[in-house]
Design a protein around this motif. Structure first.
Motif, PDB file in Angstrom:
ATOM      1  N   PRO A   1      11.769   0.276   4.450  1.00 33.70           N
ATOM      2  CA  PRO A   1      11.016   0.739   3.294  1.00 33.70           C
ATOM      3  C   PRO A   1      10.560  -0.438   2.439  1.00 33.70           C
ATOM      4  O   PRO A   1      11.179  -1.494   2.443  1.00 33.70           O
ATOM      5  N   SER A   2       9.495  -0.240   1.696  1.00 29.27           N
ATOM      6  CA  SER A   2       9.069  -1.223   0.707  1.00 29.27           C
ATOM      7  C   SER A   2       9.649  -0.828  -0.644  1.00 29.27           C
ATOM      8  O   SER A   2      10.279   0.226  -0.790  1.00 29.27           O
TER       9      SER A   2
ATOM     10  N   VAL B   1      12.119  -9.407   0.645  1.00 33.80           N
ATOM     11  CA  VAL B   1      13.313  -9.814   1.375  1.00 33.80           C
ATOM     12  C   VAL B   1      14.350  -8.710   1.190  1.00 33.80           C
ATOM     13  O   VAL B   1      14.629  -8.302   0.059  1.00 33.80           O
ATOM     14  N   SER B   2      14.913  -8.235   2.296  1.00 26.18           N
ATOM     15  CA  SER B   2      15.827  -7.089   2.232  1.00 26.18           C
ATOM     16  C   SER B   2      17.112  -7.380   3.007  1.00 26.18           C
ATOM     17  O   SER B   2      17.175  -7.182   4.228  1.00 26.18           O
ATOM     18  N   PRO B   3      18.167  -7.848   2.329  1.00 25.02           N
ATOM     19  CA  PRO B   3      19.468  -7.970   3.000  1.00 25.02           C
ATOM     20  C   PRO B   3      19.954  -6.589   3.441  1.00 25.02           C
ATOM     21  O   PRO B   3      19.814  -5.603   2.704  1.00 25.02           O
ATOM     22  N   MET B   4      20.546  -6.514   4.643  1.00 27.73           N
ATOM     23  CA  MET B   4      20.944  -5.233   5.227  1.00 27.73           C
ATOM     24  C   MET B   4      22.385  -5.297   5.726  1.00 27.73           C
ATOM     25  O   MET B   4      22.848  -6.342   6.190  1.00 27.73           O
ATOM     26  N   TYR B   5      23.053  -4.165   5.633  1.00 31.12           N
ATOM     27  CA  TYR B   5      24.407  -4.031   6.181  1.00 31.12           C
ATOM     28  C   TYR B   5      24.485  -2.689   6.902  1.00 31.12           C
ATOM     29  O   TYR B   5      24.078  -1.648   6.368  1.00 31.12           O
TER      30      TYR B   5
ATOM     31  N   MET C   1       0.816  -1.212   0.000  1.00 29.46           N
ATOM     32  CA  MET C   1       0.000   0.000   0.000  1.00 29.46           C
ATOM     33  C   MET C   1       0.852   1.265   0.000  1.00 29.46           C
ATOM     34  O   MET C   1       0.514   2.254  -0.633  1.00 29.46           O
ATOM     35  N   GLY C   2       1.937   1.252   0.741  1.00 25.88           N
ATOM     36  CA  GLY C   2       2.762   2.440   0.858  1.00 25.88           C
ATOM     37  C   GLY C   2       4.219   2.140   0.614  1.00 25.88           C
ATOM     38  O   GLY C   2       4.620   0.992   0.393  1.00 25.88           O
ATOM     39  N   SER C   3       5.034   3.196   0.660  1.00 24.72           N
ATOM     40  CA  SER C   3       6.466   3.044   0.400  1.00 24.72           C
ATOM     41  C   SER C   3       7.251   2.637   1.636  1.00 24.72           C
ATOM     42  O   SER C   3       8.477   2.689   1.643  1.00 24.72           O
TER      43      SER C   3
ATOM     44  N   LEU D   1      19.372  -3.902   0.041  1.00 28.70           N
ATOM     45  CA  LEU D   1      18.793  -4.227  -1.257  1.00 28.70           C
ATOM     46  C   LEU D   1      17.378  -4.733  -0.998  1.00 28.70           C
ATOM     47  O   LEU D   1      17.189  -5.755  -0.333  1.00 28.70           O
ATOM     48  N   LEU D   2      16.375  -3.995  -1.505  1.00 24.74           N
ATOM     49  CA  LEU D   2      14.973  -4.346  -1.293  1.00 24.74           C
ATOM     50  C   LEU D   2      14.494  -5.184  -2.476  1.00 24.74           C
ATOM     51  O   LEU D   2      14.482  -4.709  -3.618  1.00 24.74           O
ATOM     52  N   ILE D   3      14.098  -6.419  -2.211  1.00 23.47           N
ATOM     53  CA  ILE D   3      13.708  -7.345  -3.278  1.00 23.47           C
ATOM     54  C   ILE D   3      12.288  -7.845  -2.977  1.00 23.47           C
ATOM     55  O   ILE D   3      12.059  -8.510  -1.960  1.00 23.47           O
ATOM     56  N   SER D   4      11.345  -7.516  -3.842  1.00 25.23           N
ATOM     57  CA  SER D   4       9.957  -7.921  -3.603  1.00 25.23           C
ATOM     58  C   SER D   4       9.375  -8.626  -4.817  1.00 25.23           C
ATOM     59  O   SER D   4       9.852  -8.453  -5.945  1.00 25.23           O
ATOM     60  N   ARG D   5       8.343  -9.388  -4.564  1.00 29.28           N
ATOM     61  CA  ARG D   5       7.613 -10.062  -5.644  1.00 29.28           C
ATOM     62  C   ARG D   5       6.138 -10.116  -5.283  1.00 29.28           C
ATOM     63  O   ARG D   5       5.782 -10.482  -4.156  1.00 29.28           O
TER      64      ARG D   5
END
Length: 350
Positions: free
Chosen positions: A37-38, A186-190, A29-31, A172-176
């Motif tokens: 973040p999405s 799925v968002s890998p974070m550092y 629905m939102g960012s 890196l924001l990865i969505s499907r």
């Protein structure tokens, strides 16, 4: 579990607001999701204002109005779409008086690729006065116990500089979108922190996993979790925390105490074994951040309402771990409100 029972009553407790009609090609629905973040874009010449709140431990019950009387961690944020793919923003969080500059760029879309992928980055600057206590000095300087205690305290206390209180995040924001009902991200974070307490690494990795299940045209069920192999420990000094034993209230013995005790005969090996091995408990670390709730839209706002074990709002601080233990029915109520404004002169005004 009470955590899941409370989630079903959230819509009956708070009013709702929300931003932008859902589109067939939108994943969320939102960012913004509950924590991170999405992959949704703000949009060119659009400005999104966010007002986020996390309350205290709801386990306190009605006496503290389920955490609302315990004070809140709040955040105000503005995100602006330079293009349909590039966003910049600024946020200010009350916890540690933290400012964050952030940016998000959509690399590729699911329109012609299996996933939507965006790159997100943030710089966080804590501006509150902070100090850290080391355990370098513990000796008699003057023979006066009060004076020596103050001298040791001053010598062991380090005041953090602005550079010490700076952190960096990249993700890196990865969505499907699997269907009109289900979307996952799925968002890998550092994260890199310029200063960390003892026994805590400056660099940390983790992954945020979240998703939504559409319940109706205006209501989504959402969830988020952040997994990281290491989290911060409770308390300021790792040395002091490692000597605690909550079972008996008897502190562990340091190596100096063991050596001195064995040398002068005041300690036995049995007592050392009891206090440092049999009654030893590991240092208590923070918990895996978890959250479940609802996203609701009304045509002008997006209102996210949820329960979580995490009060952290600054995204550069998320990998430090959550505050509350869900196994002990500890959690907090929280909400995010998003309002979008358009500055696109080509669009007809309302």
């Amino acid at each position: 579990m009470k955590f899941f029972l409370y989630s079903t009553t959230l819509l009956l407790i708070f009013p709702t607001f929300v931003f932008s009609q859902a589109k067939s090609n939108t994943h969320f629905m939102g960012s913004s999701n509950i924590f991170m973040p999405s992959t949704e874009d703000v949009g060119k010449n659009n400005l999104v204002f966010r007002f986020n709140h996390r309350f205290g431990n709801a386990k306190t019950g009605f006496d503290e109005f389920y955490g609302l009387d315990l004070g809140a961690n709040t955040q105000l944020a503005l995100d602006y779409g330079i293009t349909d793919r590039l966003m910049i923003g600024v946020a200010r969080t009350s916890q540690n008086k933290t400012w964050e500059l952030r940016s998000k760029f959509r690399i590729i879309s699911q329109d012609w690729f299996p996933f939507t992928v965006s790159l997100f980055g943030a710089i966080g600057q804590e501006t509150s006065s902070q100090s850290y206590t080391f355990n370098y000095f513990n000796r008699s300087w003057s023979g006066n116990s009060a004076v020596d205690a103050q001298l040791n305290r001053d010598l062991n206390t380090y005041t953090l500089t602005d550079n010490d209180k700076r952190s960096y995040l990249t993700s890196l924001l990865i969505s499907r979108k699997f269907s009109e009902t289900i979307s996952l991200q799925v968002s890998p974070m550092y994260v890199h922190r310029n200063f960390t307490p003892e026994q805590t690494n400056h660099d940390r990795i983790g992954v945020d996993i979240g998703g939504r299940i559409k319940l109706s045209t205006r209501v989504d069920f959402t969830f988020n979790a952040i997994f990281t192999p290491k989290r911060d420990y409770f308390g300021q000094s790792y040395t002091e925390e490692s000597q605690k034993s909550s079972t008996t209230g008897v502190n562990q013995l340091t190596s100096d105490q063991i050596n001195t005790g064995l040398r002068n005969g005041t300690l036995t090996t049995s007592e050392i074994l009891l206090r440092n091995v049999l009654l030893d408990e590991p240092v208590k670390h923070r918990f895996i951040p978890l959250g479940i709730g609802f996203d609701i839209e009304t045509g002008g706002h997006v209102f996210q309402l949820f329960i979580s074990n995490n009060r952290t709002l600054a995204q550069t601080q998320l990998l430090r771990g959550a505050d509350f233990d869900l196994r002990k029915n500890e959690f907090c109520l929280g909400f995010n409100i998003m309002r979008q404004f358009s500055f696109d002169t080509e669009k007809e005004a309302w």
